[in-house]
Design a protein around this motif. Sequence first.
Motif, short mmCIF file in Angstrom:
data_model
loop_
_atom_site.label_atom_id
_atom_site.label_comp_id
_atom_site.label_asym_id
_atom_site.label_seq_id
_atom_site.Cartn_x
_atom_site.Cartn_y
_atom_site.Cartn_z
N GLN A 50 0.84 -1.19 0.00
CA GLN A 50 0.00 0.00 0.00
C GLN A 50 0.88 1.25 0.00
OE1 GLN A 50 -3.51 0.20 -0.03
NE2 GLN A 50 -3.27 -1.92 -0.67
N LYS A 51 1.74 1.38 -1.02
CA LYS A 51 2.66 2.51 -1.12
C LYS A 51 2.53 3.16 -2.48
CE LYS A 51 6.48 0.92 1.76
NZ LYS A 51 7.93 0.59 1.73
N LEU A 52 2.65 4.49 -2.48
CA LEU A 52 2.66 5.27 -3.70
C LEU A 52 3.94 6.09 -3.68
CD1 LEU A 52 1.11 6.70 -6.15
CD2 LEU A 52 0.38 8.33 -4.43
N HIS A 53 4.80 5.90 -4.67
CA HIS A 53 6.03 6.69 -4.79
C HIS A 53 5.74 7.81 -5.78
CE1 HIS A 53 9.04 3.41 -3.36
NE2 HIS A 53 7.97 3.48 -2.59
N PHE A 54 5.85 9.05 -5.32
CA PHE A 54 5.51 10.21 -6.13
C PHE A 54 6.76 11.06 -6.35
CE2 PHE A 54 3.54 14.19 -7.25
CZ PHE A 54 2.46 13.79 -8.02
N ARG A 55 7.14 11.24 -7.60
CA ARG A 55 8.39 11.92 -7.96
C ARG A 55 8.12 13.28 -8.58
NH1 ARG A 55 13.84 11.87 -7.04
NH2 ARG A 55 14.96 12.63 -8.87
N ILE A 56 8.83 14.30 -8.09
CA ILE A 56 8.77 15.64 -8.66
C ILE A 56 10.20 16.12 -8.90
CG2 ILE A 56 8.09 18.06 -8.32
CD1 ILE A 56 5.93 17.05 -6.39
N GLN A 57 10.45 16.67 -10.10
CA GLN A 57 11.75 17.26 -10.42
C GLN A 57 11.53 18.65 -11.00
OE1 GLN A 57 13.46 13.03 -11.94
NE2 GLN A 57 14.36 14.81 -12.90
N SER A 58 12.27 19.61 -10.43
CA SER A 58 12.21 20.99 -10.90
C SER A 58 13.54 21.66 -10.61
CB SER A 58 11.09 21.75 -10.19
OG SER A 58 11.12 23.12 -10.53
N HIS A 59 13.99 22.50 -11.53
CA HIS A 59 15.20 23.27 -11.29
C HIS A 59 14.89 24.67 -10.79
CE1 HIS A 59 16.86 20.04 -13.80
NE2 HIS A 59 18.01 20.32 -13.19
N ARG A 60 13.62 25.01 -10.70
CA ARG A 60 13.24 26.36 -10.31
C ARG A 60 12.53 26.46 -8.96
NH1 ARG A 60 12.55 25.64 -15.93
NH2 ARG A 60 10.68 24.52 -15.46
N GLU A 61 11.94 25.38 -8.49
CA GLU A 61 11.16 25.39 -7.24
C GLU A 61 11.56 24.19 -6.38
OE1 GLU A 61 8.39 27.42 -6.32
OE2 GLU A 61 8.58 28.70 -8.08
N ARG A 62 11.29 24.31 -5.09
CA ARG A 62 11.49 23.16 -4.21
C ARG A 62 10.37 22.16 -4.44
NH1 ARG A 62 12.33 24.11 1.81
NH2 ARG A 62 10.09 24.41 1.64
N ALA A 63 10.70 20.89 -4.49
CA ALA A 63 9.72 19.84 -4.74
C ALA A 63 8.64 19.82 -3.67
CB ALA A 63 10.41 18.48 -4.82
N ILE A 64 9.00 20.05 -2.43
CA ILE A 64 8.01 20.02 -1.34
C ILE A 64 6.99 21.13 -1.53
CG2 ILE A 64 9.40 21.42 0.26
CD1 ILE A 64 7.26 18.45 1.34
#
Length: 99
Positions: A50-64
Amino acid sequence: MAGDEKNGDGSRTFVFMNESHTLGNALKTIIARYPEVDFCGYTIPHPTEQKLHFRIQSHRERAIDLLKRGLEDLEALCDHTIETFEKEINSFNAKDVEI
């Protein structure tokens, strides 16, 4: 939040417990449309977990910050959907009474 310290604050993988494609796909659709996002995606590592791995990549903003914004936008969209649905139900029921 998993690893990626070497890539800076703009690249992170967040792990959501007890979530599925329902949250993953909706949130990905919203966040991927932000112009400052280079990549956004999710995986369910194994169907029995029951896990969801969610990926965000950005060079301009913090992922959080992008994740928080995406969750807030998704909440606003859900609120709008509920309000619109309830309005239409009430309108339909009012017409039914008039007949």
